[in-house]
Write a protein that holds these residues in place. Sequence first.
Motif, mmCIF file in Angstrom:
data_model
loop_
_atom_site.group_PDB
_atom_site.id
_atom_site.type_symbol
_atom_site.label_atom_id
_atom_site.label_comp_id
_atom_site.label_asym_id
_atom_site.label_seq_id
_atom_site.Cartn_x
_atom_site.Cartn_y
_atom_site.Cartn_z
ATOM 1 N N GLN A 195 -53.418 21.025 -33.835
ATOM 2 C CA GLN A 195 -53.940 19.760 -34.334
ATOM 3 C C GLN A 195 -52.787 18.781 -34.501
ATOM 4 O O GLN A 195 -51.645 19.089 -34.161
ATOM 5 C CB GLN A 195 -54.671 19.988 -35.660
ATOM 6 C CG GLN A 195 -55.836 20.962 -35.561
ATOM 7 C CD GLN A 195 -56.457 21.270 -36.904
ATOM 8 O OE1 GLN A 195 -55.855 21.046 -37.949
ATOM 9 N NE2 GLN A 195 -57.678 21.783 -36.883
ATOM 10 N N ASP A 196 -53.093 17.590 -35.046
ATOM 11 C CA ASP A 196 -52.038 16.591 -35.200
ATOM 12 C C ASP A 196 -50.886 17.092 -36.066
ATOM 13 O O ASP A 196 -49.719 16.931 -35.729
ATOM 14 C CB ASP A 196 -52.616 15.305 -35.813
ATOM 15 C CG ASP A 196 -53.473 14.534 -34.825
ATOM 16 O OD1 ASP A 196 -53.391 14.830 -33.611
ATOM 17 O OD2 ASP A 196 -54.213 13.641 -35.263
ATOM 18 N N HIS A 197 -51.209 17.683 -37.212
ATOM 19 C CA HIS A 197 -50.178 18.046 -38.186
ATOM 20 C C HIS A 197 -50.067 19.542 -38.438
ATOM 21 O O HIS A 197 -49.193 19.971 -39.187
ATOM 22 C CB HIS A 197 -50.457 17.357 -39.530
ATOM 23 C CG HIS A 197 -50.444 15.865 -39.444
ATOM 24 N ND1 HIS A 197 -49.294 15.138 -39.263
ATOM 25 C CD2 HIS A 197 -51.444 14.955 -39.511
ATOM 26 C CE1 HIS A 197 -49.585 13.851 -39.235
ATOM 27 N NE2 HIS A 197 -50.875 13.708 -39.373
ATOM 28 N N VAL A 198 -50.944 20.337 -37.851
ATOM 29 C CA VAL A 198 -50.969 21.770 -38.140
ATOM 30 C C VAL A 198 -51.180 22.545 -36.844
ATOM 31 O O VAL A 198 -51.988 22.159 -36.000
ATOM 32 C CB VAL A 198 -52.097 22.121 -39.139
ATOM 33 C CG1 VAL A 198 -52.185 23.625 -39.353
ATOM 34 C CG2 VAL A 198 -51.865 21.413 -40.470
ATOM 35 N N MET A 199 -50.437 23.642 -36.703
ATOM 36 C CA MET A 199 -50.629 24.560 -35.589
ATOM 37 C C MET A 199 -50.812 25.955 -36.176
ATOM 38 O O MET A 199 -49.970 26.422 -36.951
ATOM 39 C CB MET A 199 -49.433 24.512 -34.654
ATOM 40 C CG MET A 199 -49.562 25.421 -33.453
ATOM 41 S SD MET A 199 -48.414 24.965 -32.125
ATOM 42 C CE MET A 199 -46.848 24.929 -33.010
ATOM 43 N N THR A 200 -51.891 26.604 -35.816
ATOM 44 C CA THR A 200 -52.200 27.896 -36.422
ATOM 45 C C THR A 200 -53.019 28.746 -35.450
ATOM 46 O O THR A 200 -53.728 28.203 -34.593
ATOM 47 C CB THR A 200 -52.954 27.685 -37.761
ATOM 48 O OG1 THR A 200 -53.019 28.920 -38.473
ATOM 49 C CG2 THR A 200 -54.348 27.154 -37.536
ATOM 50 N N PRO A 201 -52.929 30.110 -35.531
ATOM 51 C CA PRO A 201 -52.075 30.868 -36.454
ATOM 52 C C PRO A 201 -50.677 31.071 -35.887
ATOM 53 O O PRO A 201 -50.512 31.360 -34.709
ATOM 54 C CB PRO A 201 -52.817 32.205 -36.564
ATOM 55 C CG PRO A 201 -53.465 32.380 -35.214
ATOM 56 C CD PRO A 201 -53.836 30.985 -34.754
ATOM 57 N N LEU A 202 -49.702 30.937 -36.754
ATOM 58 C CA LEU A 202 -48.319 31.254 -36.413
ATOM 59 C C LEU A 202 -47.776 32.201 -37.484
ATOM 60 O O LEU A 202 -47.645 31.815 -38.647
ATOM 61 C CB LEU A 202 -47.455 30.000 -36.360
ATOM 62 C CG LEU A 202 -47.599 29.071 -35.152
ATOM 63 C CD1 LEU A 202 -46.677 27.860 -35.315
ATOM 64 C CD2 LEU A 202 -47.282 29.797 -33.848
ATOM 65 N N TYR A 203 -47.467 33.419 -37.085
ATOM 66 C CA TYR A 203 -46.913 34.381 -38.024
ATOM 67 C C TYR A 203 -45.522 33.927 -38.464
ATOM 68 O O TYR A 203 -44.639 33.671 -37.635
ATOM 69 C CB TYR A 203 -46.847 35.759 -37.370
ATOM 70 C CG TYR A 203 -46.288 36.848 -38.256
ATOM 71 C CD1 TYR A 203 -47.008 37.283 -39.367
ATOM 72 C CD2 TYR A 203 -45.058 37.436 -37.973
ATOM 73 C CE1 TYR A 203 -46.503 38.284 -40.197
ATOM 74 C CE2 TYR A 203 -44.548 38.441 -38.788
ATOM 75 C CZ TYR A 203 -45.277 38.856 -39.911
ATOM 76 O OH TYR A 203 -44.779 39.849 -40.721
ATOM 77 N N ARG A 204 -45.353 33.794 -39.766
ATOM 78 C CA ARG A 204 -44.117 33.304 -40.364
ATOM 79 C C ARG A 204 -43.713 31.933 -39.792
ATOM 80 O O ARG A 204 -42.537 31.630 -39.666
ATOM 81 C CB ARG A 204 -42.987 34.323 -40.212
ATOM 82 C CG ARG A 204 -43.256 35.616 -40.981
ATOM 83 C CD ARG A 204 -42.007 36.409 -41.218
ATOM 84 N NE ARG A 204 -42.237 37.486 -42.180
ATOM 85 C CZ ARG A 204 -41.284 38.245 -42.695
ATOM 86 N NH1 ARG A 204 -40.025 38.050 -42.348
ATOM 87 N NH2 ARG A 204 -41.566 39.199 -43.565
ATOM 88 N N PHE A 205 -44.687 31.147 -39.442
ATOM 89 C CA PHE A 205 -44.483 29.809 -38.874
ATOM 90 C C PHE A 205 -43.667 29.862 -37.586
ATOM 91 O O PHE A 205 -43.020 28.883 -37.214
ATOM 92 C CB PHE A 205 -43.788 28.881 -39.882
ATOM 93 C CG PHE A 205 -44.586 28.652 -41.130
ATOM 94 C CD1 PHE A 205 -45.640 27.761 -41.148
ATOM 95 C CD2 PHE A 205 -44.289 29.347 -42.293
ATOM 96 C CE1 PHE A 205 -46.389 27.551 -42.304
ATOM 97 C CE2 PHE A 205 -45.028 29.149 -43.459
ATOM 98 C CZ PHE A 205 -46.083 28.256 -43.452
ATOM 99 N N LEU A 206 -43.743 30.979 -36.880
ATOM 100 C CA LEU A 206 -42.893 31.159 -35.710
ATOM 101 C C LEU A 206 -43.623 31.568 -34.439
ATOM 102 O O LEU A 206 -43.361 31.007 -33.370
ATOM 103 C CB LEU A 206 -41.808 32.219 -36.004
ATOM 104 C CG LEU A 206 -40.687 31.805 -36.941
ATOM 105 C CD1 LEU A 206 -39.861 33.014 -37.366
ATOM 106 C CD2 LEU A 206 -39.803 30.776 -36.269
ATOM 107 N N THR A 207 -44.508 32.554 -34.519
ATOM 108 C CA THR A 207 -45.034 33.154 -33.292
ATOM 109 C C THR A 207 -46.541 33.331 -33.357
ATOM 110 O O THR A 207 -47.077 33.734 -34.395
ATOM 111 C CB THR A 207 -44.335 34.503 -33.007
ATOM 112 O OG1 THR A 207 -44.782 35.023 -31.760
ATOM 113 C CG2 THR A 207 -44.632 35.519 -34.100
#
Length: 427
Positions: free
Chosen positions: A287-299
């Motif tokens: 999305q514009d401000h959020v990308m999910t799911p990312l484990y530990r905000f990485l992968t």
Amino acid sequence: MMLKRVAVIGAGAAGLCAARHILSRVNRFAPPVVYELTDKVGGTWCYDERVGTYPNGRPIHSSMYRDLRTNLPKEVMMFPDFPFDSSLNSFLPHHEVQRYLESYCQSHAIGPHIRAVDSVRPVVSADGEQSRTTWQMTSSDWSGRQETETFDAVFVCSGHYSHPHIPSIPGIDNFKGEVLHSHSYRYAEPYAGQTVVVLGAKASGLDISIELVKVGAKVTLSHRLPRITFPLPEGIQQSSPVVAVEDDGRLRFQDGSVSSADVLLLCTGYNFRYPFLDGRQLGLEIQDHVMTPLYRFLTPPAFPSLFFIGICKMVCPFPNFNVQVQFCMAVLDGSVTLPSRGEMEQEVRRELQEKLSRGVEHRHLHMMQLEQWDYCSSLASSGGFAPLPPVTRSLYEEVWRQRGVHPQKYRERNYRLVSDARWEELN
């Protein structure tokens, strides 16, 4: 043992950091290929006075403005193993950060591994086992010649400060003045004597407002944050957010007031954009401000050989990149074993839901601020490498406090690191 091949997308600070760590592990990793869309390193720190597009039609990446100075001191900004020139002041003009990154690139011999390209499109191929996923990177150079290579892992280090977020404002076509995003702002002089409404009061909104009043602009700082209580320069007034534009071109604010203006300057942040990736194929919602799911905000749990470096916001950037990259290297060399896909997805859902339950807005889910220190410590502990020194947090928080008290003067201070645990002010 076969050496792992890793591709790095982007030659800004995060990409250079990734390349540096890959190159340092010659017994486990082949030299990386770093894909960069421009002919320079430094990413967002490459100042370009032009706005819009390059002659080849590609959008201009830089969001730097001419007089920008860092809002963190060099003692906090630096990669932990590569200090800035000690003779420099603590708060730097952007060209000194660019020079630092060029020096980092040269010192670690990264330059020969960078390829100038105009398109990169990873294609996932898998044989049913996560661990055997490979990545086909198709690139084309300036002459149009295409080349495809296969990699074991990819680091996405393309940043998130080049695709402006343009809020939807009803009636905006009625506005008779100039509308621009801070991405296209370079210097204040063209706005001398004009009435400017700046929408957004975070770092760039506040800094640009201060620049504008210095050339005689009359500024309304329009935002939905708690009212700023520290003294603002004469010529800046605060207001509630702009919510619409009237038929006659005047701006209507949330409190019901209306006002005319010559310029509407949007300091409204940036969107995540990865045109070279298919988010649905990767199991990602971008999305514009959020990308999910990312484990530990990485992968992404579905493809744990793809790593996004530097998407967390409100962090101490270069040290954060350094920690993230080392954790990802530990995953790739087998030092860290990730949970199953299902377990990673469940953990991401639980963490995001916990933030939402605390009242964090959905669009702020990637903002870390105070949480960044436990996050970095956790990655270091899991990856088996040295954590950030305590002095980084201590000085960061002191500067944050000073910014709230002396927004125009905090950059006049200079600091020195005495040890891993102590800093001192020099003036």
